[in-house]
Scaffold this active site. Structure first.
Site, PDB file in Angstrom:
ATOM      1  N   ASP A  55       0.871  -1.171   0.000  1.00 34.32           N
ATOM      2  CA  ASP A  55       0.000   0.000   0.000  1.00 34.32           C
ATOM      3  C   ASP A  55       0.908   1.222   0.000  1.00 34.32           C
ATOM      4  OD1 ASP A  55      -1.647   2.146   0.502  1.00 34.32           O
ATOM      5  OD2 ASP A  55      -2.676   1.232   2.214  1.00 34.32           O
ATOM      6  N   ASN A  79       2.365   4.712 -10.755  1.00 38.85           N
ATOM      7  CA  ASN A  79       1.068   4.592 -11.411  1.00 38.85           C
ATOM      8  C   ASN A  79      -0.079   4.413 -10.424  1.00 38.85           C
ATOM      9  OD1 ASN A  79      -0.808   3.767 -13.756  1.00 38.85           O
ATOM     10  ND2 ASN A  79      -0.803   1.936 -12.469  1.00 38.85           N
ATOM     11  N   TYR A 144      -9.545  14.954  -6.891  1.00 38.23           N
ATOM     12  CA  TYR A 144      -8.720  14.125  -7.782  1.00 38.23           C
ATOM     13  C   TYR A 144      -7.891  15.012  -8.713  1.00 38.23           C
ATOM     14  CZ  TYR A 144      -7.448  10.958 -11.581  1.00 38.23           C
ATOM     15  OH  TYR A 144      -6.753  10.254 -12.530  1.00 38.23           O
ATOM     16  N   GLY A 145      -8.540  15.966  -9.345  1.00 39.44           N
ATOM     17  CA  GLY A 145      -7.818  16.893 -10.210  1.00 39.44           C
ATOM     18  C   GLY A 145      -6.782  17.695  -9.440  1.00 39.44           C
ATOM     19  N   ALA A 146      -7.139  18.110  -8.220  1.00 39.59           N
ATOM     20  CA  ALA A 146      -6.195  18.866  -7.395  1.00 39.59           C
ATOM     21  C   ALA A 146      -4.970  18.030  -7.064  1.00 39.59           C
ATOM     22  CB  ALA A 146      -6.884  19.328  -6.117  1.00 39.59           C
ATOM     23  N   ALA A 147      -5.178  16.741  -6.786  1.00 38.93           N
ATOM     24  CA  ALA A 147      -4.063  15.862  -6.460  1.00 38.93           C
ATOM     25  C   ALA A 147      -3.132  15.688  -7.652  1.00 38.93           C
ATOM     26  CB  ALA A 147      -4.588  14.511  -5.990  1.00 38.93           C
ATOM     27  N   LYS A 148      -3.707  15.521  -8.845  1.00 34.18           N
ATOM     28  CA  LYS A 148      -2.882  15.353 -10.040  1.00 34.18           C
ATOM     29  C   LYS A 148      -2.163  16.647 -10.405  1.00 34.18           C
ATOM     30  CE  LYS A 148      -3.731  10.986 -10.921  1.00 34.18           C
ATOM     31  NZ  LYS A 148      -2.671   9.964 -10.726  1.00 34.18           N
ATOM     32  N   ILE A 177      -9.033   6.853 -21.097  1.00 33.89           N
ATOM     33  CA  ILE A 177      -8.407   5.584 -21.462  1.00 33.89           C
ATOM     34  C   ILE A 177      -9.420   4.466 -21.217  1.00 33.89           C
ATOM     35  CG2 ILE A 177      -6.487   4.007 -21.073  1.00 33.89           C
ATOM     36  CD1 ILE A 177      -5.647   6.731 -22.175  1.00 33.89           C
TER      37      ILE A 177
END
Length: 240
Positions: A55, A79, A144-148, A177
């Site tokens: 993890d 990934n 999610y977008g903020a993390a990326k 994808i």
């Protein structure tokens, strides 16, 4: 000469495609994730792929992983991750919102930073670190977008830190994808058609599209390419 590649989140989708790409070209590949069964499926029929449970959000789990890794890692592919909002209980109180926001940061940003930090002494000169980002970093998708987006920003500093050691660090940012577990089987036909229509090439991306880009960044052809985000989205979002 074979290299040693570590692919986190290597049990399904993009991670599996990346692992197979390197293995099929003669590299030794270590695949990690929280579930052993899909990791074993990735390794099946490929003697140079080794599954290891870890993890990557947990420092203790990473410390245990180090005891099972070789002393040299030529390529690290961060990934592991995904949009954890798909797994929430839909609670809307402030404490739950904070918990869910942090979950995406842990899964997509902290995990990559922890893993890279843990392996710092084993990353080989002439090697590469490649992170999986997302088109969401620029188009928006909540935490999610903020993390990326944070991942891309953190990679800038990482590239400057690793550069003097002849190690590159880049981000691959996919668009839509197909054939992954990302949407947890919740993607409607209408939404899929819209995502495909948004791409200039008129098709969804494949895990192999991303694997090829990751492999390029880890190749001798990309030794002067670092600190960058490579968008692999079929023209859904263009840059100049």
């Amino acid at each position: 000469m074979s290299r040693t590649i570590l692919v986190t989140g290597g049990g399904t989708g993009i991670g599996r495609a990346v692992a197979h790409h390197f293995a099929d070209r003669g590299d030794d590949v270590l695949v990690t994730g929280r579930r052993l069964a899909p990791l074993e499926e990735t390794a099946a029929g490929r003697g140079t792929v080794r599954p290891l449970v870890c993890d990557h959000t947990d420092p203790g789990s990473l410390t245990e992983l180090l005891d099972r890794l070789p002393g040299r890692i030529d390529v690290l592919v961060n990934n592991a991750g995904g949009n954890t909002d798909f797994d929430t209980d839909a609670a809307t109180d402030l404490a739950s919102w904070a918990r869910d926001f942090r979950a995406n940061l842990d899964a997509n940003l902290v995990s990559a930073a922890l893993t890279t930090r843990a392996l710092d002494g084993r990353l080989a000169a002439g090697g590469a670190v490649v992170h999986l980002g997302s088109i969401a970093a620029d188009q928006g998708a909540g935490s999610y977008g903020a993390a990326k987006a944070g991942l891309a920003s953190w990679n800038v500093e990482l590239s400057r830190t690793l550069g003097p050691r002849d190690i590159t660090a880049n981000v691959v940012a996919p668009g839509y994808i197909a054939d992954t577990e990302f949407f947890r089987d919740r993607l409607t036909d209408e939404r899929r058609d819209q995502l495909v229509a948004n791409a200039a090439v008129g098709r969804a991306g494949s895990p192999e599209d991303i694997a090829g880009t990751v492999a390029f960044l880890a190749s001798p052809a990309a030794r002067h390419l670092t600190g960058q985000v490579l968008n692999v989205n079929g023209g859904t979002r263009t840059t100049r």
